[in-house]
Design an enzyme around this catalytic site. Structure first.
Site, PDB file in Angstrom:
ATOM      1  N   THR A  88      45.351  54.376  73.117  1.00  0.00           N
ATOM      2  CA  THR A  88      44.689  53.248  73.777  1.00  0.00           C
ATOM      3  C   THR A  88      45.623  52.035  73.783  1.00  0.00           C
ATOM      4  O   THR A  88      45.742  51.326  74.786  1.00  0.00           O
ATOM      5  CB  THR A  88      43.387  52.901  73.023  1.00  0.00           C
ATOM      6  OG1 THR A  88      42.653  54.108  72.811  1.00  0.00           O
ATOM      7  CG2 THR A  88      42.536  51.924  73.788  1.00  0.00           C
ATOM      8  N   HIS A 150      47.595  64.473  76.392  1.00  0.00           N
ATOM      9  CA  HIS A 150      47.694  64.830  74.969  1.00  0.00           C
ATOM     10  C   HIS A 150      48.407  66.175  74.792  1.00  0.00           C
ATOM     11  O   HIS A 150      48.518  66.652  73.672  1.00  0.00           O
ATOM     12  CB  HIS A 150      46.294  64.959  74.351  1.00  0.00           C
ATOM     13  CG  HIS A 150      45.602  63.647  74.072  1.00  0.00           C
ATOM     14  ND1 HIS A 150      46.244  62.537  73.587  1.00  0.00           N
ATOM     15  CD2 HIS A 150      44.280  63.293  74.176  1.00  0.00           C
ATOM     16  CE1 HIS A 150      45.366  61.554  73.419  1.00  0.00           C
ATOM     17  NE2 HIS A 150      44.173  61.974  73.773  1.00  0.00           N
ATOM     18  N   GLY A 310      42.251  50.063  63.278  1.00  0.00           N
ATOM     19  CA  GLY A 310      43.570  49.721  63.814  1.00  0.00           C
ATOM     20  C   GLY A 310      44.570  49.329  62.744  1.00  0.00           C
ATOM     21  O   GLY A 310      45.388  48.432  62.946  1.00  0.00           O
TER      22      GLY A 310
HETATM   23  S1  PPS Z   1      42.417  58.435  71.823  1.00  0.00           S
HETATM   24  O1  PPS Z   1      41.008  58.848  71.780  1.00  0.00           O
HETATM   25  O2  PPS Z   1      43.316  59.572  71.604  1.00  0.00           O
HETATM   26  O3  PPS Z   1      42.749  57.694  73.011  1.00  0.00           O
HETATM   27  O4  PPS Z   1      42.575  57.467  70.553  1.00  0.00           O
HETATM   28  P1  PPS Z   1      43.855  56.602  70.225  1.00  0.00           P
HETATM   29  O5  PPS Z   1      43.837  55.371  71.020  1.00  0.00           O
HETATM   30  O6  PPS Z   1      45.076  57.449  70.261  1.00  0.00           O
HETATM   31  O7  PPS Z   1      43.637  56.252  68.699  1.00  0.00           O
HETATM   32  C1  PPS Z   1      42.613  55.395  68.257  1.00  0.00           C
HETATM   33  C2  PPS Z   1      43.190  54.635  67.073  1.00  0.00           C
HETATM   34  O8  PPS Z   1      44.018  53.575  67.549  1.00  0.00           O
HETATM   35  C3  PPS Z   1      43.481  52.331  67.105  1.00  0.00           C
HETATM   36  N1  PPS Z   1      43.694  51.317  68.135  1.00  0.00           N
HETATM   37  C4  PPS Z   1      44.584  50.337  68.024  1.00  0.00           C
HETATM   38  N2  PPS Z   1      45.469  50.020  67.060  1.00  0.00           N
HETATM   39  C5  PPS Z   1      46.221  48.917  67.245  1.00  0.00           C
HETATM   40  N3  PPS Z   1      46.145  48.126  68.329  1.00  0.00           N
HETATM   41  C6  PPS Z   1      45.280  48.404  69.322  1.00  0.00           C
HETATM   42  N4  PPS Z   1      45.220  47.591  70.380  1.00  0.00           N
HETATM   43  C7  PPS Z   1      44.461  49.556  69.192  1.00  0.00           C
HETATM   44  N5  PPS Z   1      43.508  50.121  69.973  1.00  0.00           N
HETATM   45  C8  PPS Z   1      43.054  51.184  69.318  1.00  0.00           C
HETATM   46  C9  PPS Z   1      42.025  52.623  66.857  1.00  0.00           C
HETATM   47  O9  PPS Z   1      41.425  51.668  66.026  1.00  0.00           O
HETATM   48  C10 PPS Z   1      42.116  53.995  66.226  1.00  0.00           C
HETATM   49  O10 PPS Z   1      42.656  53.972  64.920  1.00  0.00           O
HETATM   50  P2  PPS Z   1      41.739  53.896  63.609  1.00  0.00           P
HETATM   51  O11 PPS Z   1      42.648  54.185  62.462  1.00  0.00           O
HETATM   52  O12 PPS Z   1      40.650  54.908  63.768  1.00  0.00           O
HETATM   53  O13 PPS Z   1      41.224  52.504  63.571  1.00  0.00           O
END
Ligand code: PPS
Length: 346
Positions: A88, A150, A310
């Site tokens: 994301t 993916h 995140g």
């Molecule tokens: S998906 O379903 O595959 O698209 O999910 P993905 O985006 O790969 O992974 C979701 C995790 O990314 C965190 N996240 C972020 N981290 C930092 N910055 C931004 N802007 C951001 N957006 C999404 C999200 O919180 C999930 O990690 P976790 O550890 O569960 O919080």
């Protein structure tokens, strides 16, 4: 095939003799349905592709249809990730960087992110585009077209391989990746009336390689090898390093896609504006995140479900030291000799 391509499958991996799109989907669905599959994991059974990776049925079929029908252009940019490794975020950064002239990040009030989530701005090939028995008409999209997937490196659409288009990969510590998937999966399971999975149960399967688009290690090493062979074609980022210095990664991303920041943009703070716009804290508060939804072939996902904490290292709140050590040991053994160091090591 372009001589500059490192991607090596010039023709679709599976024979296709279907005349209509429906027949194509049916042919692949029948084929995948006969392959070995796991118990519902994390919320749907995972089928084992003959190239050795796992996916639930419809995204696997979508990946095969994309392999057969996707007409790639050299100017395409494909985000490639394991689920839950920063997809994301990198989609948001890529979209905001590529479209910064028509949608300036510092005019955040007017930015498309106010009404569309990153997954609506940059679509997955196999979860959003090659779905529902249709082959999408992507020919009218302007360059550069942004897509995501993916699938492992070896299952990228053959046409992408042949075009020499660019691939942006993000990898994440497997323990955080696993815990993020565990939480996301349990939300889906709750909706389907299924019992939650324990972190131990999902970790056990993860270590055996049974995870969406897994085995984790094969996925990461596949893209890492491609990056090492052809860094100008495959960019390799780590979530943990992006968290430490997002601005440096945005600059590298812009250069990689051929749109480096000018001196005026640097002076005008454009890089920082993109970092702020795409930051977890900003995006989680947007209306598109709070009330938006994304249609995926596995179900409708609330945009808020793509944002949890995140952070780096949240795994320590959920995994026992023994499980963590087991995952680290597999990672060290599998990465050994590849030049790729496990996350969290210098
Ligand atoms: S998906 O379903 O595959 O698209 O999910 P993905 O985006 O790969 O992974 C979701 C995790 O990314 C965190 N996240 C972020 N981290 C930092 N910055 C931004 N802007 C951001 N957006 C999404 C999200 O919180 C999930 O990690 P976790 O550890 O569960 O919080």
């Amino acid at each position: 095939m372009s001589s500059s391509s490192v991607l090596t499958s010039p023709s679709p991996s599976h024979e296709v003799d279907a005349e209509t799109d429906e027949e194509l989907y049916k042919q692949f669905t029948d084929s995948v349905s006969s392959w070995p599959s796991s118990e519902p994991m994390p919320f749907l059974p995972l089928y084992r592709h003959d190239k050795g990776w796992y996916s639930s049925l419809m995204p696997m079929v979508g990946a095969m249809v994309a392999d057969a029908r996707f007409a790639a252009r050299p100017s395409d940019i494909i985000v490639a990730t394991l689920p839950k490794s920063g997809t994301t975020w990198i989609k948001a950064l890529l979209y905001a960087t590529v479209h910064r002239r028509e949608h300036p990040a510092d005019a955040a009030a007017d930015h498309p992110f106010n009404s569309l989530g990153p997954h609506e701005c940059v679509n997955f090939l196999e979860y959003q585009l090659y779905t529902n028995n249709r082959v999408p008409d992507l020919g009218r999209l302007p360059d550069p077209r942004l897509f995501a997937t993916h699938v492992p490196f070896t299952s990228l659409p053959s046409a992408a391989a042949a075009s020499g288009c660019k691939v942006v990969y993000v990898c994440r510590d497997p323990k955080d990746n696993l815990i993020s998937m565990w939480d996301f999966a349990n939300k889906f399971r709750a909706r389907e009336g299924q019992e939650p999975m324990s972190p131990e149960a999902i970790a056990e399967l993860f270590c055996l390689g049974v995870s969406p688009s897994g085995p984790y290690w094969d996925h990461v090493l596949g893209y890492w090898g491609a990056h090492v062979a052809r860094p100008e074609q495959v960019l390799f980022f780590r979530y943990e390093e992006m968290k430490l210095d997002a601005a440096a990664h945005v600059r590298r991303l812009a250069e990689f896609v051929g749109l480096p920041f000018s001196a005026e943009e640097e002076e005008g703070g454009v890089v920082d504006a993109i970092v702020r716009l795409c930051s977890f804290d900003h995006m989680i508060g947007l209306e598109a995140t709070k009330s938006g939804k994304t249609e995926l072939v596995v179900g409708t996902a609330a945009n808020s479900s793509f944002f949890r904490r995140g952070q780096v290292g949240d795994w320590a709140n959920h995994l026992s030291p023994e499980i963590a050590q087991r995952i680290d040991a597999i990672t060290e053994a599998r990465f050994n000799g590849s030049g790729l160091r496990p996350s969290g090591t210098k």
